[in-house]
Design a protein around this motif. Sequence first.
Motif, PDB file in Angstrom:
ATOM      1  N   ASP A  96       0.827  -1.206   0.000  1.00 34.97           N
ATOM      2  CA  ASP A  96       0.000   0.000   0.000  1.00 34.97           C
ATOM      3  C   ASP A  96       0.862   1.257   0.000  1.00 34.97           C
ATOM      4  N   LEU A  97       1.969   1.231   0.773  1.00 31.61           N
ATOM      5  CA  LEU A  97       2.863   2.391   0.817  1.00 31.61           C
ATOM      6  C   LEU A  97       3.515   2.626  -0.537  1.00 31.61           C
ATOM      7  N   SER A  98       3.900   1.539  -1.209  1.00 31.55           N
ATOM      8  CA  SER A  98       4.488   1.660  -2.553  1.00 31.55           C
ATOM      9  C   SER A  98       3.504   2.295  -3.522  1.00 31.55           C
ATOM     10  N   HIS A  99       2.218   1.892  -3.422  1.00 31.91           N
ATOM     11  CA  HIS A  99       1.203   2.453  -4.316  1.00 31.91           C
ATOM     12  C   HIS A  99       0.915   3.910  -3.995  1.00 31.91           C
ATOM     13  N   GLU A 100       1.008   4.287  -2.701  1.00 34.85           N
ATOM     14  CA  GLU A 100       0.793   5.680  -2.339  1.00 34.85           C
ATOM     15  C   GLU A 100       1.907   6.567  -2.881  1.00 34.85           C
ATOM     16  N   LEU A 101       3.143   6.057  -2.854  1.00 28.59           N
ATOM     17  CA  LEU A 101       4.280   6.838  -3.334  1.00 28.59           C
ATOM     18  C   LEU A 101       4.205   7.051  -4.836  1.00 28.59           C
ATOM     19  N   VAL A 102       3.956   5.995  -5.596  1.00 26.94           N
ATOM     20  CA  VAL A 102       3.812   6.095  -7.053  1.00 26.94           C
ATOM     21  C   VAL A 102       2.598   5.263  -7.453  1.00 26.94           C
ATOM     22  N   PRO A 103       1.458   5.890  -7.784  1.00 29.70           N
ATOM     23  CA  PRO A 103       0.239   5.134  -8.121  1.00 29.70           C
ATOM     24  C   PRO A 103       0.486   4.180  -9.287  1.00 29.70           C
ATOM     25  N   PRO A 104       0.158   2.910  -9.140  1.00 31.14           N
ATOM     26  CA  PRO A 104       0.393   1.940 -10.219  1.00 31.14           C
ATOM     27  C   PRO A 104      -0.427   2.256 -11.471  1.00 31.14           C
ATOM     28  N   LEU A 105      -1.608   2.855 -11.290  1.00 35.97           N
ATOM     29  CA  LEU A 105      -2.431   3.196 -12.447  1.00 35.97           C
ATOM     30  C   LEU A 105      -1.744   4.240 -13.324  1.00 35.97           C
ATOM     31  N   LEU A 106      -0.984   5.168 -12.695  1.00 36.68           N
ATOM     32  CA  LEU A 106      -0.253   6.183 -13.446  1.00 36.68           C
ATOM     33  C   LEU A 106       0.827   5.539 -14.294  1.00 36.68           C
ATOM     34  N   VAL A 107       1.513   4.534 -13.749  1.00 35.79           N
ATOM     35  CA  VAL A 107       2.598   3.873 -14.468  1.00 35.79           C
ATOM     36  C   VAL A 107       2.052   3.006 -15.598  1.00 35.79           C
ATOM     37  N   LYS A 108       0.954   2.283 -15.335  1.00 38.68           N
ATOM     38  CA  LYS A 108       0.466   1.302 -16.307  1.00 38.68           C
ATOM     39  C   LYS A 108      -0.372   1.927 -17.420  1.00 38.68           C
TER      40      LYS A 108
END
Length: 589
Positions: free
Chosen positions: A449-461
Amino acid sequence: MTLYSKINKILFIVILLITALNCFGSQNQRTKTDSIIYYVEKNKPLKAISFARKESESSLLNKNYNHYCDVMIRKSEIFRNINDYENALNTLYEALAIAEKNNLKSKQCLIYRGIGNLNGLTFEFTKAKKYLHKALKIAKTLNDNDLLSKANQGLLRIHYETGSDSVDYYLKKIAYYSSKSNDLYERFKNYSNFSKIYLDKGNPDGKKYLDSAYIFAKKIGRKDNIANTLNDLGVYYMNILKDNKKALEAFFQVLKLYPNSENSKILSVSYSNISYAYEQMGDYKKALEYNNKYYDLFSEISSGRLNAARQEIETKYQIKKIEDEFKEKQSLIEERQARNQKLLLLFASIFILAGFIFYFYYQNLLLKQKNKIKDLDNDLQYKIISATLDGQDQERNKISGILHDHVSAILSSVGLHLSAFESSLTKEQIEDLKKTRSLLKDAHDKVRDLSHELVPPLLVKLGLQYALKDLCENNSNSLLSFEFHSTLAREKRFHPDFENRIYFIVSELLNNIIKHSEATNAKLSIEELGDKLHITIEDNGKGFNTNNINKSNGFGLTQIRARVNNMNGKMKIKSEPNKGTIINITVDE
């Protein structure tokens, strides 16, 4: 494809890329008396760049264009090593202009190859192939085996990474040209790369190339080359021949090469392999022992101190550039002021009456110059704020990568090791183990969850507009509704750094609406006009007096404006008390 074959493929790509980019120039040119290399080895990139700048200017002044190109190629490598690909490419393009103007074919070949490899780093594979083929064409014209080998190496990496069927073709080309080279390191590098590709494809010829790589590594005498080859041999014995004892012999030879643990990266690979070999042999005690050693070294390599030191260097470098730019502009203003003062004194001594006129002119000029200095100071502050925020973004990306790729993997590994001991435990111990697993799962979920808060996975994908739409939906509730509107094509993507900066700028503005506006409805719109992206955020909240923006940082608008300015963009705010707020942002793509 097995897990280890996938790992070997990834390692091959990384090693091939690093060796390619670190070999732009001839190895014979890199002597210990070269101050650029000296500063690089001492991990002082700022001094290395400063020395390279002076050296390149001196070479141009003396019309030593060959040396100029060599220095610029090395300068590009320094920028690449600190992940500044933009400056690395710009440096090579500057060198290319000189090389083409003076018809320096061999330098053009090396520069084209460098540009191609850098484009490969940023996944611009079409551009990468274009420049690498240019390098190959020049190398063929010169009939230079070393240049032909280097150009084909770059193309091999691109075709291997994209899964092309041309990999075998380039392997044969490199084997042919490198066989004629007297450079032992070049031959070792090629044999090592060949072995990884052949073994990854299940071709038994890979062992033959691996043995050859080991022979040349010993001839060269560099411990790192010998150690890496021994690790590859151990993996071959362990995964292909299923001979774990022979694999352990190779891994323990690596440990003997570094009795004082002076190379943490290589030793961590060996410890991990040893742990896996013992696990395959059923010796879980030793497997756990060496896994703990691997974890200790891995923690040392990935420690926050290392990331902080790297980030500090990058931030200092950015701020230093800004300060140098400011000092240069200030110096020009002071020179103009001194020149104008002399002119005014000269005319005042000749024309007394005209002196009064020039006096008022002088005072007016001083006022303008003070305003210019004040404007430059404000611009400097904006740039420093932006550089600091960019540094935070880079740190956020690095921490997210470590949490997702490393810490999460370690937690999963710990879970597997706990499973290995379950069969030998009592009922009471099994209950404790279940509690431990539950705690471990909670830790794993929190890390994710912390990793997703730092860089949203939806933004990357999926990209910027999908991430912004999701942001609006997640922040909407019964008290406040966020609407999202976009005229962009669904598949439209921008550069990852651009998308990352825009996302966090918009996110901060939406947070301001939630915290301060008392609005019930807000709308986010994005559209593309020409080569500019337009973003509009409006709400029906209580609004505020825009004259007080610079007097308080309560809304964080000063920092947001600094980031927009640094992206060569513009930000306009229209708001009045009790009449809502409209913010327009326009940035170059």
